[in-house]
Write a protein that holds these residues in place. Structure first.
Motif, PDB file in Angstrom:
ATOM      1  N   LEU A 100       0.966  -1.135   0.006  1.00 35.35           N
ATOM      2  CA  LEU A 100      -0.106   0.012   0.000  1.00 35.35           C
ATOM      3  C   LEU A 100       0.845   1.173   0.151  1.00 35.35           C
ATOM      4  CD1 LEU A 100      -2.854   1.212   0.523  1.00 35.35           C
ATOM      5  CD2 LEU A 100      -1.996   1.450   2.851  1.00 35.35           C
ATOM      6  N   THR A 101       0.455   2.050  -0.908  1.00 35.51           N
ATOM      7  CA  THR A 101       1.428   3.566  -0.992  1.00 35.51           C
ATOM      8  C   THR A 101       0.271   4.624  -0.676  1.00 35.51           C
ATOM      9  OG1 THR A 101       2.845   2.578  -2.717  1.00 35.51           O
ATOM     10  CG2 THR A 101       2.449   4.973  -2.739  1.00 35.51           C
ATOM     11  N   MET A 102       0.712   5.426   0.259  1.00 30.75           N
ATOM     12  CA  MET A 102      -0.343   6.513   0.490  1.00 30.75           C
ATOM     13  C   MET A 102       0.209   7.978   0.014  1.00 30.75           C
ATOM     14  SD  MET A 102      -1.694   5.966   4.227  1.00 30.75           S
ATOM     15  CE  MET A 102      -0.474   4.913   5.506  1.00 30.75           C
ATOM     16  N   ILE A 103      -0.632   8.607  -0.696  1.00 31.49           N
ATOM     17  CA  ILE A 103      -0.235  10.027  -0.944  1.00 31.49           C
ATOM     18  C   ILE A 103      -0.588  10.818   0.224  1.00 31.49           C
ATOM     19  CG2 ILE A 103      -0.819  11.873  -2.644  1.00 31.49           C
ATOM     20  CD1 ILE A 103       0.549   9.256  -3.872  1.00 31.49           C
ATOM     21  N   LEU A 104       0.596  11.624   0.605  1.00 27.01           N
ATOM     22  CA  LEU A 104       0.638  12.594   1.712  1.00 27.01           C
ATOM     23  C   LEU A 104       1.043  13.783   1.421  1.00 27.01           C
ATOM     24  CD1 LEU A 104       1.646   9.912   4.361  1.00 27.01           C
ATOM     25  CD2 LEU A 104      -0.491  10.967   4.544  1.00 27.01           C
ATOM     26  N   PRO A 105       0.739  14.860   2.361  1.00 27.36           N
ATOM     27  CA  PRO A 105       1.255  16.355   2.042  1.00 27.36           C
ATOM     28  C   PRO A 105       2.665  16.060   2.261  1.00 27.36           C
ATOM     29  CG  PRO A 105      -0.482  16.161   3.531  1.00 27.36           C
ATOM     30  CD  PRO A 105      -0.142  14.650   3.203  1.00 27.36           C
ATOM     31  N   ALA A 106       3.565  16.573   1.132  1.00 24.98           N
ATOM     32  CA  ALA A 106       5.130  16.492   1.293  1.00 24.98           C
ATOM     33  C   ALA A 106       5.516  17.511   2.121  1.00 24.98           C
ATOM     34  CB  ALA A 106       5.575  16.633  -0.085  1.00 24.98           C
ATOM     35  N   SER A 107       6.638  17.153   2.876  1.00 24.75           N
ATOM     36  CA  SER A 107       7.407  18.222   3.626  1.00 24.75           C
ATOM     37  C   SER A 107       8.407  18.824   2.680  1.00 24.75           C
ATOM     38  CB  SER A 107       8.388  17.685   4.901  1.00 24.75           C
ATOM     39  OG  SER A 107       9.420  16.907   4.220  1.00 24.75           O
ATOM     40  N   ASN A 108       9.083  19.907   3.093  1.00 21.25           N
ATOM     41  CA  ASN A 108       9.966  20.640   2.267  1.00 21.25           C
ATOM     42  C   ASN A 108      11.289  19.867   1.994  1.00 21.25           C
ATOM     43  OD1 ASN A 108      11.028  21.554   4.544  1.00 21.25           O
ATOM     44  ND2 ASN A 108      10.480  23.733   4.346  1.00 21.25           N
ATOM     45  N   GLN A 109      11.630  18.727   2.646  1.00 21.15           N
ATOM     46  CA  GLN A 109      12.568  18.074   2.785  1.00 21.15           C
ATOM     47  C   GLN A 109      12.732  17.195   1.385  1.00 21.15           C
ATOM     48  OE1 GLN A 109      14.957  16.987   5.937  1.00 21.15           O
ATOM     49  NE2 GLN A 109      14.049  18.988   6.035  1.00 21.15           N
ATOM     50  N   VAL A 110      11.448  17.005   0.855  1.00 19.67           N
ATOM     51  CA  VAL A 110      11.365  16.071  -0.014  1.00 19.67           C
ATOM     52  C   VAL A 110      11.822  16.669  -1.667  1.00 19.67           C
ATOM     53  CG1 VAL A 110       9.834  14.354  -1.481  1.00 19.67           C
ATOM     54  CG2 VAL A 110       9.604  14.697   0.881  1.00 19.67           C
ATOM     55  N   PRO A 111      12.813  16.260  -2.276  1.00 15.37           N
ATOM     56  CA  PRO A 111      13.099  17.034  -3.610  1.00 15.37           C
ATOM     57  C   PRO A 111      11.816  17.209  -4.496  1.00 15.37           C
ATOM     58  CG  PRO A 111      14.926  15.385  -2.928  1.00 15.37           C
ATOM     59  CD  PRO A 111      13.515  15.076  -2.164  1.00 15.37           C
ATOM     60  N   ALA A 112      11.928  18.291  -5.317  1.00 14.85           N
ATOM     61  CA  ALA A 112      10.548  18.236  -6.229  1.00 14.85           C
ATOM     62  C   ALA A 112      10.715  17.233  -7.521  1.00 14.85           C
ATOM     63  CB  ALA A 112      10.991  19.783  -6.932  1.00 14.85           C
ATOM     64  N   GLU A 113      12.279  16.603  -7.382  1.00 13.32           N
ATOM     65  CA  GLU A 113      12.555  15.533  -8.456  1.00 13.32           C
ATOM     66  C   GLU A 113      11.755  14.190  -8.260  1.00 13.32           C
ATOM     67  OE1 GLU A 113      14.577  17.621  -7.255  1.00 13.32           O
ATOM     68  OE2 GLU A 113      15.564  18.660  -9.084  1.00 13.32           O
ATOM     69  N   THR A 120       2.357  16.813  -2.803  1.00 13.60           N
ATOM     70  CA  THR A 120       2.028  15.472  -2.274  1.00 13.60           C
ATOM     71  C   THR A 120       3.225  14.589  -2.415  1.00 13.60           C
ATOM     72  OG1 THR A 120       0.688  14.635  -4.135  1.00 13.60           O
ATOM     73  CG2 THR A 120      -0.298  15.680  -2.171  1.00 13.60           C
ATOM     74  N   VAL A 121       3.429  13.662  -1.490  1.00 22.50           N
ATOM     75  CA  VAL A 121       4.583  12.584  -1.698  1.00 22.50           C
ATOM     76  C   VAL A 121       3.928  11.122  -1.511  1.00 22.50           C
ATOM     77  CG1 VAL A 121       5.469  12.855   0.797  1.00 22.50           C
ATOM     78  CG2 VAL A 121       6.858  11.604  -1.341  1.00 22.50           C
ATOM     79  N   ALA A 122       4.069  10.157  -2.245  1.00 27.18           N
ATOM     80  CA  ALA A 122       3.761   8.841  -2.100  1.00 27.18           C
ATOM     81  C   ALA A 122       4.908   8.059  -1.279  1.00 27.18           C
ATOM     82  CB  ALA A 122       3.740   8.311  -3.622  1.00 27.18           C
ATOM     83  N   ILE A 123       4.124   7.729  -0.430  1.00 32.11           N
ATOM     84  CA  ILE A 123       5.022   6.808   0.833  1.00 32.11           C
ATOM     85  C   ILE A 123       4.556   5.342   0.731  1.00 32.11           C
ATOM     86  CG2 ILE A 123       5.981   6.756   3.107  1.00 32.11           C
ATOM     87  CD1 ILE A 123       6.666   9.268   2.420  1.00 32.11           C
ATOM     88  N   ARG A 124       5.585   4.318   0.999  1.00 28.67           N
ATOM     89  CA  ARG A 124       5.149   3.107   1.101  1.00 28.67           C
ATOM     90  C   ARG A 124       6.259   2.302   2.138  1.00 28.67           C
ATOM     91  NH1 ARG A 124       4.982  -2.591  -0.866  1.00 28.67           N
ATOM     92  NH2 ARG A 124       6.555  -2.781  -2.450  1.00 28.67           N
ATOM     93  N   MET A 125       5.687   1.430   2.791  1.00 27.69           N
ATOM     94  CA  MET A 125       6.675   0.660   3.930  1.00 27.69           C
ATOM     95  C   MET A 125       6.408  -0.828   3.449  1.00 27.69           C
ATOM     96  SD  MET A 125       6.344   0.075   7.983  1.00 27.69           S
ATOM     97  CE  MET A 125       6.540   1.720   8.399  1.00 27.69           C
ATOM     98  N   PRO A 126       7.365  -1.049   2.477  1.00 27.84           N
ATOM     99  CA  PRO A 126       7.293  -2.660   1.945  1.00 27.84           C
ATOM    100  C   PRO A 126       7.416  -3.652   3.030  1.00 27.84           C
ATOM    101  CG  PRO A 126       9.362  -1.572   1.477  1.00 27.84           C
ATOM    102  CD  PRO A 126       8.576  -0.681   2.157  1.00 27.84           C
ATOM    103  N   SER A 127       6.779  -4.774   2.815  1.00 29.49           N
ATOM    104  CA  SER A 127       7.133  -5.921   3.876  1.00 29.49           C
ATOM    105  C   SER A 127       8.019  -6.959   3.406  1.00 29.49           C
ATOM    106  CB  SER A 127       5.663  -6.649   3.933  1.00 29.49           C
ATOM    107  OG  SER A 127       5.439  -7.255   2.730  1.00 29.49           O
ATOM    108  N   HIS A 128       8.762  -6.800   2.404  1.00 26.05           N
ATOM    109  CA  HIS A 128       9.660  -7.899   1.887  1.00 26.05           C
ATOM    110  C   HIS A 128      10.744  -7.611   2.799  1.00 26.05           C
ATOM    111  CE1 HIS A 128      12.669 -10.190  -0.582  1.00 26.05           C
ATOM    112  NE2 HIS A 128      11.519 -10.312  -1.276  1.00 26.05           N
ATOM    113  N   PRO A 129      11.368  -8.964   3.368  1.00 26.63           N
ATOM    114  CA  PRO A 129      12.588  -8.554   4.547  1.00 26.63           C
ATOM    115  C   PRO A 129      13.595  -7.984   3.899  1.00 26.63           C
ATOM    116  CG  PRO A 129      11.812 -10.905   4.099  1.00 26.63           C
ATOM    117  CD  PRO A 129      10.946 -10.394   3.287  1.00 26.63           C
ATOM    118  N   VAL A 130      14.011  -8.388   2.703  1.00 28.70           N
ATOM    119  CA  VAL A 130      15.265  -7.805   1.807  1.00 28.70           C
ATOM    120  C   VAL A 130      15.197  -6.238   1.855  1.00 28.70           C
ATOM    121  CG1 VAL A 130      16.855  -7.692  -0.296  1.00 28.70           C
ATOM    122  CG2 VAL A 130      15.936  -9.979   0.710  1.00 28.70           C
ATOM    123  N   ALA A 131      13.971  -5.780   1.210  1.00 26.82           N
ATOM    124  CA  ALA A 131      13.649  -4.333   0.874  1.00 26.82           C
ATOM    125  C   ALA A 131      13.816  -3.515   2.160  1.00 26.82           C
ATOM    126  CB  ALA A 131      12.428  -4.113   0.423  1.00 26.82           C
TER     127      ALA A 131
END
Ligand code: TXA
Ligand code: MG
Length: 381
Positions: A100-113, A120-131
Motif C-alpha cells: 500500500l502506497t499513501m499519498i500524503l502532503p510532502a514536507s520541504n525536505q522531499v526534492p521536487a524531482e 504531495t509525496v507517495a510513501i510506502r513501507m514494503p514488507s519484503h524482508p530484503v527491502a
C-alpha cells in the motif's frame, strides 16, 4: 555502461552483512535495484537530487511522473510529510508493512524531482524482508519506481531487471520472485475519503471494510484511466522499445500522473477478450480455427482445458500458450501476469490474445494492468 554488481540473497534466510555493500552504494548516491513483495524497485537515496535524476535516466522515465519513497519504520515518515492525518495513521496500522502506497502532503525536505513538483509525496513501507533491511541499512529513505525500462511490464524477478537495466544501474539485489506480482495500491489520503489512484495488492474491498466512501479514481466517471478505455486509445507502444522513450500521454487526466503513460507493453500488441467466460472460450475456439499468424495466448488453466484439443500437437507450433493461473484464484493470475507478458518477447508471435477476469478483489488491479498492456485494444472477430 556502468558495471552492475549483483548480490544473491535468500529472502527469508540472509544476514545483514550480505546487504552492506548495496546499502553503501545507496548512501553514496548510486542506483540499486532490489526486490519488494510487489515488484522489483529501482532504488536511490530519495533525498539526493542527483541520485533521483539517475533513476529517471536509467528507466527512460518522463520526469513528470513522481516516485514512491520507501521507508522501513514510521520514524522515517515524520521528516518526509507535513501532515499524517488520522485516516492515514489508521491505514498504516492496518496495512503497513505491505503493498500500500499513501499519498500524503510532502514536507520541504522531499526534492521536487521525487514529487515531480506536486505538493504531495507517495510513501510506502514494503514488507519484503530484503527491502526492509536494505532501507534500514542505507539509513535513508529510498525512492524507487518499478525496475523496468519505462513502458515495459514491471519486473517480478531479478532476471527481468537484468533484461531491462543491466549496465544502467550500479547494483542488483537478487532476492528471488516477488510474491504479489502487481504493484502496490496507491491511495490518496489527503481528502475526506480514501481515493484509490492505482488499484493493487490491497484491494478496494479490503479498504472498504475499514473505511467509508472508498473511491476509485476513474470509476465510474472521473477519468477513464483505470476503467476500460476504448480501443486504439494508445497504439504506439512499440515506440517504447525502439526509441526508449515513453509514448505521449493520452488526453484523460488521471490524478496519479503515472497512469496516463503507456505501460506494461510487450513487443507484440495485446488484445483483450471480453464478455463472459463462455464467450471468451468461444472466441478463442473461432480464432484457432481461422488464424494463421503466430499467436500468443495468455489464458487461464480452465480455458486451456477447454481449448487444448484445438492446439496443433507438433512442436514449434505457431501458437505460444502461457497459462496465467486459475480463474478460481485471481492472485495466481496476478502473480504470473508480468512474467508471462515478458516471455512473449522471446517468441515470434505477432499478437497476444489475453483472457479477461472479473474486476473484483485483485481482479480490479489485474484488469487495470491488462487493459493498459493492451492499450485499450479489444479482440473482435
Ligand atoms: O509496488 C510498487 O508500488 C512498486 C515497488 C517498487 O514499490 N513501485 C512502483 O513505482 O510501482 P512506480 O514509480 O512504477 O509507480 C508509482 C505510481 C505512479 O503511477 C505515480 O504516478 C504514482 O505512483 N505517484 C507517485 N507519487 C505520486 C503523488 N504524489 N501523487 C499521485 N500519484 C503519485
Ligand atoms: Mg512502474
Amino acid at each position: 555502461m556502468t558495471e552492475t554488481k549483483i548480490w544473491r540473497v535468500a529472502p527469508h534466510n540472509f544476514s545483514i552483512d550480505e546487504l552492506q555493500e548495496a546499502a553503501q552504494l545507496i548512501r553514496e548516491g548510486k542506483l540499486v535495484a532490489f526486490p519488494t513483495e510487489t515488484v522489483y524497485g529501482l532504488g536511490a537515496n530519495a533525498l539526493d537530487v542527483q541520485a533521483v535524476q539517475g533513476i529517471f535516466r536509467a528507466k527512460g522515465r518522463p520526469s513528470d511522473n513522481p516516485l514512491i519513497v520507501h521507508i522501513a519504520s514510521l520514524d522515517e515518515l515524520t521528516p518526509l510529510v507535513s501532515d499524517f492525518p488520522p485516516m492515514a495513521q489508521k491505514m498504516a496500522k492496518l496495512f503497513w508493512p505491505g503493498p500500500l502506497t499513501m499519498i500524503l502532503p510532502a514536507s520541504n525536505q522531499v526534492p521536487a524531482e521525487v514529487t515531480a513538483g506536486l505538493s504531495t509525496v507517495a510513501i510506502r513501507m514494503p514488507s519484503h524482508p530484503v527491502a526492509r533491511e536494505l532501507i534500514r541499512s542505507a539509513q535513508v529513505p529510498i525512492a524507487a519506481p518499478s525496475a523496468n525500462r519505462s513502458g515495459k511490464p514491471s519486473p517480478t524477478t531479478a532476471g527481468h531487471v537484468r533484461q531491462d537495466l543491466w549496465g544502467r544501474v550500479d547494483g542488483l539485489v537478487d532476492g528471488g520472485e516477488c510474491t504479489v506480482g502487481l504493484e502496490s495500491t496507491v491511495v490518496d489520503v489527503t481528502g475526506d475519503h480514501p481515493v484509490i489512484l492505482r488499484p493493487g495488492g490491497i484491494t478496494r474491498e479490503m479498504l472498504s471494510i475499514h473505511f467509508e466512501g472508498v473511491e476509485v479514481d476513474g470509476e465510474p466517471s472521473v477519468t477513464k484511466a483505470i476503467s476500460e478505455r476504448p480501443s486504439e486509445a494508445t497504439t504506439e507502444h512499440c515506440l517504447l522499445e525502439t526509441n526508449g522513450e515513453a509514448a505521449s500521454p493520452d488526453s484523460s487526466a488521471p490524478r496519479s500522473p503515472g497512469m496516463k503513460y503507456a505501460h506494461y507493453a510487450p513487443k507484440a500488441p495485446v488484445y483483450l477478450l471480453t464478455g463472459s467466460w463462455k464467450e471468451q472460450v468461444q472466441a478463442i475456439t473461432v480464432l484457432l480455427e481461422k488464424e494463421t499468424d503466430p499467436l500468443g495466448l495468455l489464458i487461464s488453466a480452465e480455458t486451456y482445458e477447454h481449448i487444448k484439443h484445438l492446439l496443433p500437437q507438433e512442436c514449434g507450433s505457431k501458437y505460444q500458450v502461457r497459462l496465467a493461473g486459475s480463474r478460481e484464484d485471481l492472485r495466481s493470475v496476478a502473480y504470473r501476469l508480468f512474467g508471462s507478458l515478458r516471455s512473449f518477447d522471446e517468441t515470434p508471435v505477432t499478437a497476444i490474445i489475453a483472457e479477461s477476469y472479473p474486476r473484483e478483489g485483485i481482479g480490479m488491479a489485474l484488469m487495470n494492468r491488462l487493459t493498459k498492456a493492451a492499450g485499450g485494444r479489444i479482440w473482435r472477430e
